[in-house]
Design a protein around this motif. Structure first.
Motif, PDB file in Angstrom:
ATOM      1  N   ASN A  42     -22.879  89.424 -34.638  1.00 35.48           N
ATOM      2  CA  ASN A  42     -24.075  89.963 -35.290  1.00 35.48           C
ATOM      3  C   ASN A  42     -23.938  91.476 -35.462  1.00 35.48           C
ATOM      4  O   ASN A  42     -22.913  92.065 -35.112  1.00 35.48           O
ATOM      5  CB  ASN A  42     -25.349  89.582 -34.525  1.00 35.48           C
ATOM      6  N   ASP A  43     -24.971  92.119 -35.992  1.00 38.41           N
ATOM      7  CA  ASP A  43     -24.889  93.554 -36.281  1.00 38.41           C
ATOM      8  C   ASP A  43     -24.776  94.414 -35.031  1.00 38.41           C
ATOM      9  O   ASP A  43     -24.362  95.578 -35.097  1.00 38.41           O
ATOM     10  CB  ASP A  43     -26.119  93.994 -37.091  1.00 38.41           C
ATOM     11  N   ASP A  44     -25.168  93.861 -33.878  1.00 39.96           N
ATOM     12  CA  ASP A  44     -25.097  94.610 -32.627  1.00 39.96           C
ATOM     13  C   ASP A  44     -23.746  94.444 -31.934  1.00 39.96           C
ATOM     14  O   ASP A  44     -23.533  94.956 -30.834  1.00 39.96           O
ATOM     15  CB  ASP A  44     -26.211  94.154 -31.680  1.00 39.96           C
ATOM     16  N   GLY A  45     -22.831  93.721 -32.605  1.00 35.72           N
ATOM     17  CA  GLY A  45     -21.521  93.512 -32.016  1.00 35.72           C
ATOM     18  C   GLY A  45     -21.473  92.393 -30.998  1.00 35.72           C
ATOM     19  O   GLY A  45     -20.456  92.209 -30.320  1.00 35.72           O
ATOM     20  N   GLU A  46     -22.567  91.641 -30.873  1.00 34.16           N
ATOM     21  CA  GLU A  46     -22.591  90.516 -29.946  1.00 34.16           C
ATOM     22  C   GLU A  46     -21.873  89.325 -30.568  1.00 34.16           C
ATOM     23  O   GLU A  46     -22.033  89.052 -31.754  1.00 34.16           O
ATOM     24  CB  GLU A  46     -24.037  90.142 -29.596  1.00 34.16           C
ATOM     25  N   ASP A  93     -30.697  86.305 -36.468  1.00 35.87           N
ATOM     26  CA  ASP A  93     -30.518  85.552 -37.709  1.00 35.87           C
ATOM     27  C   ASP A  93     -29.566  86.223 -38.691  1.00 35.87           C
ATOM     28  O   ASP A  93     -29.388  85.748 -39.812  1.00 35.87           O
ATOM     29  CB  ASP A  93     -31.866  85.290 -38.388  1.00 35.87           C
ATOM     30  N   HIS A  94     -28.942  87.332 -38.277  1.00 38.33           N
ATOM     31  CA  HIS A  94     -28.017  88.014 -39.197  1.00 38.33           C
ATOM     32  C   HIS A  94     -26.579  87.808 -38.750  1.00 38.33           C
ATOM     33  O   HIS A  94     -26.190  88.180 -37.647  1.00 38.33           O
ATOM     34  CB  HIS A  94     -28.312  89.508 -39.280  1.00 38.33           C
ATOM     35  N   LEU A  95     -25.791  87.215 -39.615  1.00 37.26           N
ATOM     36  CA  LEU A  95     -24.374  86.992 -39.353  1.00 37.26           C
ATOM     37  C   LEU A  95     -23.579  88.112 -40.021  1.00 37.26           C
ATOM     38  O   LEU A  95     -23.585  88.239 -41.236  1.00 37.26           O
ATOM     39  CB  LEU A  95     -23.949  85.621 -39.892  1.00 37.26           C
ATOM     40  N   HIS A  96     -22.915  88.909 -39.204  1.00 37.46           N
ATOM     41  CA  HIS A  96     -22.165  90.060 -39.733  1.00 37.46           C
ATOM     42  C   HIS A  96     -20.708  89.711 -40.012  1.00 37.46           C
ATOM     43  O   HIS A  96     -20.154  90.114 -41.034  1.00 37.46           O
ATOM     44  CB  HIS A  96     -22.240  91.220 -38.738  1.00 37.46           C
ATOM     45  N   THR A 152     -16.003  89.702 -43.223  1.00 32.50           N
ATOM     46  CA  THR A 152     -17.354  90.257 -43.211  1.00 32.50           C
ATOM     47  C   THR A 152     -18.261  89.375 -44.056  1.00 32.50           C
ATOM     48  O   THR A 152     -17.943  89.068 -45.204  1.00 32.50           O
ATOM     49  CB  THR A 152     -17.354  91.695 -43.771  1.00 32.50           C
ATOM     50  N   ALA A 153     -19.382  88.967 -43.463  1.00 27.86           N
ATOM     51  CA  ALA A 153     -20.256  88.004 -44.145  1.00 27.86           C
ATOM     52  C   ALA A 153     -21.560  88.639 -44.632  1.00 27.86           C
ATOM     53  O   ALA A 153     -21.936  88.507 -45.793  1.00 27.86           O
ATOM     54  CB  ALA A 153     -20.562  86.838 -43.209  1.00 27.86           C
ATOM     55  N   HIS A 154     -22.294  89.315 -43.750  1.00 29.05           N
ATOM     56  CA  HIS A 154     -23.612  89.880 -44.078  1.00 29.05           C
ATOM     57  C   HIS A 154     -24.528  88.810 -44.681  1.00 29.05           C
ATOM     58  O   HIS A 154     -24.933  88.885 -45.834  1.00 29.05           O
ATOM     59  CB  HIS A 154     -23.483  91.057 -45.050  1.00 29.05           C
ATOM     60  N   GLU A 155     -24.843  87.814 -43.867  1.00 25.59           N
ATOM     61  CA  GLU A 155     -25.691  86.715 -44.318  1.00 25.59           C
ATOM     62  C   GLU A 155     -26.856  86.518 -43.351  1.00 25.59           C
ATOM     63  O   GLU A 155     -26.691  86.629 -42.132  1.00 25.59           O
ATOM     64  CB  GLU A 155     -24.888  85.411 -44.411  1.00 25.59           C
ATOM     65  N   GLU A 156     -28.029  86.227 -43.901  1.00 22.33           N
ATOM     66  CA  GLU A 156     -29.179  85.864 -43.089  1.00 22.33           C
ATOM     67  C   GLU A 156     -29.135  84.357 -42.859  1.00 22.33           C
ATOM     68  O   GLU A 156     -29.166  83.578 -43.799  1.00 22.33           O
ATOM     69  CB  GLU A 156     -30.482  86.268 -43.785  1.00 22.33           C
ATOM     70  N   MET A 157     -29.070  83.960 -41.601  1.00 26.75           N
ATOM     71  CA  MET A 157     -28.941  82.544 -41.280  1.00 26.75           C
ATOM     72  C   MET A 157     -30.305  81.870 -41.198  1.00 26.75           C
ATOM     73  O   MET A 157     -31.293  82.472 -40.751  1.00 26.75           O
ATOM     74  CB  MET A 157     -28.208  82.369 -39.945  1.00 26.75           C
ATOM     75  N   ASN A 158     -30.330  80.631 -41.645  1.00 27.46           N
ATOM     76  CA  ASN A 158     -31.528  79.826 -41.487  1.00 27.46           C
ATOM     77  C   ASN A 158     -31.235  78.707 -40.487  1.00 27.46           C
ATOM     78  O   ASN A 158     -30.209  78.707 -39.823  1.00 27.46           O
ATOM     79  CB  ASN A 158     -31.986  79.259 -42.837  1.00 27.46           C
TER      80      ASN A 158
END
Length: 251
Positions: A79-83, A112-115, A196-202
């Motif tokens: 995710n965006d936090d590097g987790e 919900d954000h896939l980085h 790199t994806a940058h997608e909001e997951m549902n």
């Protein structure tokens, strides 16, 4: 008196704002859900969709594929936090006949954000050096079990990480005339892919990944570089493995 009342009113308003923000955050946490994540793998050759036995022109050379499959392992997302969230013990045998792969459940705590999507091409050294009993006792539906066509050198020699076969035009007349094979394995040929994806997951989310098979021949001469069983042509095997790691993108 007025100043005192004003200060009191401001304090009440500030408290209400903080309480409201806290309540929203709590509501967000309460409504967060796990995600069932899958990957859709779209094979292409340049700008064309992939199909077996179709003749493609790659760097001016006619090529057709009769087999194109490889192992995927070590899959994880960030995710965006590097987790990171890893799909432990998941191995995929990717092949054109199967485009959709279930990866597993991502907990709501991931966000919900896939980085990024990361994976390896091939299998880890421990899996690659299993005993004969480990290999032969696997369920037939296990990607790591014996395959047809084979994806294993032999039970004690490890897996073929990437296996491409077909025909090549070697005389320049536009017709494929020579059998080609690129079989790449051994621990040193494990390759990492980072996308790199940058997608909001549902709740049910699919990552669409594209593979361009023409990329695996970058910096090769297809008219001559069309056979390797890894150890008999290490330079070509190395090029194929390195190129393969760059052949993916997120659609």
């Amino acid at each position: 008196m007025f100043n005192l009342l004003s200060k009191f009113s401001l304090a009440i308003a500030a408290f209400a704002l903080v309480f409201s923000m806290g309540s929203c955050k709590k509501d967000d946490e309460d409504t967060a859900t796990d995600t069932d994540l899958s990957m859709h793998l779209h094979y292409k050759v340049g700008t064309e969709d992939f199909a077996y036995d179709q003749v493609y022109t790659i760097d001016g050379v006619a090529v057709k594929f009769t087999l194109a499959q490889f192992y995927v392992s070590g899959i994880n997302i960030m995710n965006d936090d590097g987790e990171m969230h890893s799909f432990d013990d998941l191995f995929l045998l990717a092949k054109p006949s199967q485009m959709d792969y279930a990866l597993g459940t991502v907990p709501a705590s991931f966000g919900d954000h896939l980085h990024m999507l990361n994976f390896n091409l091939g299998v880890d050294s421990v899996t690659n050096s299993q005993t004969e009993a480990d290999f032969t006792s696997r369920d037939a539906n296990d990607p790591l079990a014996a395959q047809n066509p084979g994806m294993h050198w032999s039970w004690n020699s490890g897996y073929i990480f990437m296996k491409f076969e077909g025909e090549i035009d070697t005389d320049g007349d536009g017709t494929t005339d020579s059998t080609a094979h690129w079989h790449v394995g051994k621990n040193s040929f494990l390759r990492a892919v980072e996308l790199t994806a940058h997608e909001e997951m549902n709740e049910n989310h699919t990552i669409n990944v594209e593979l361009d098979l023409s990329t695996i021949f970058t910096n090769t001469n297809l008219a001559t570089d069309y056979q390797t069983m890894t150890m008999d042509n290490m330079p070509l095997a190395t090029k194929v493995a390195d190129n393969m790691a760059t052949a993916f993108g997120v659609e």
